[in-house]
Design an enzyme around this catalytic site. Structure first.
Site, short mmCIF file in Angstrom:
data_model
loop_
_atom_site.label_atom_id
_atom_site.label_comp_id
_atom_site.label_asym_id
_atom_site.label_seq_id
_atom_site.Cartn_x
_atom_site.Cartn_y
_atom_site.Cartn_z
N ALA A 41 0.83 -1.22 0.00
CA ALA A 41 0.00 0.00 0.00
C ALA A 41 0.86 1.26 0.00
O ALA A 41 0.43 2.31 -0.47
CB ALA A 41 -0.95 0.00 1.20
N SER A 111 -0.58 -4.79 10.51
CA SER A 111 -1.47 -4.80 11.69
C SER A 111 -2.93 -4.91 11.26
O SER A 111 -3.69 -3.96 11.39
CB SER A 111 -1.23 -3.58 12.57
OG SER A 111 -1.08 -2.38 11.84
#
Length: 199
Positions: A41, A111
């Site tokens: 990302a 995460s």
């Protein structure tokens, strides 16, 4: 001196130098900038740009990057949900210690689970915790695939890969949202730095 409930034989020592004193010495406000998002990302790329600009302006910083952490502090952990949770717990504790030292800490971890990110935020305690969702649609992140991880995950070589056979739970109300499919690295860094400056 504080007794820890989970281990009654352990206690913390009351050291004279407080986190506030360290921050004053460095003439900066410590914070934990937590970059979350899919692999590819752009978390580390943006954090790198943000850190470079903070460093150039005289701030003491440190980046805790997912791959680097897993090559050292967390090299004994795999990628099942329990190991991911422990990985985040350890990194959150280290980030807090660094913030106690007065440092601006940039954490780059997928995460994937909201509950784990909430634990990280609680671990930060008195320190400013900034949740930064670095978003890219799965198709975009997979097309980038700079490390070839998505290809390995699609072939089944890598198991429990976020976005393929393990879920990603996006933040519901991040402090900062960046869509890297439509935002340049410089624009993303400007967004983060503007938020930090205003807060």
């Amino acid at each position: 001196m504080t007794i820890e409930a989970s281990a009654p034989h352990l206690c913390t020592h009351g050291f004279q130098v407080a986190p506030e004193s360290r921050a004053q010495l460095l003439r900066q406000t410590p914070a934990i900038l937590w970059f979350t998002g899919l692999s590819g990302a752009g978390k580390s790329t943006i954090a790198n740009r943000v850190e470079a600009r903070l460093h150039a302006s005289g701030h003491l910083t440190y980046v805790l990057d997912g791959d680097s952490v897993r090559l050292g502090l967390c090299k004994d952990l795999g990628f099942c949900n329990d190991d991911r949770r422990e990985n985040i717990r350890r990194v959150a504790e280290v980030a807090k210690l660094m913030a106690d030292a007065g440092i601006v800490v940039l954490v780059c971890l997928i995460s994937p689970f909201r509950s784990d990110r909430e634990i990280a935020k609680c671990t930060a305690g008195q320190h400013k915790f900034v949740e930064i969702h670095v978003h890219a649609p799965l198709a975009v992140a997979e097309a980038r695939d700079t490390k070839g991880l998505y290809r390995l995950a699609r072939r089944g070589v890598i198991q429990n890969f976020t976005g393929i056979d393990s879920p990603y739970e996006p933040p519901t109300a991040p402090d900062i949202f960046i869509d890297t499919s439509s935002t340049s690295i410089n624009e993303a860094a400007n967004t983060v730095l503007a938020w930090v400056k205003s807060h």
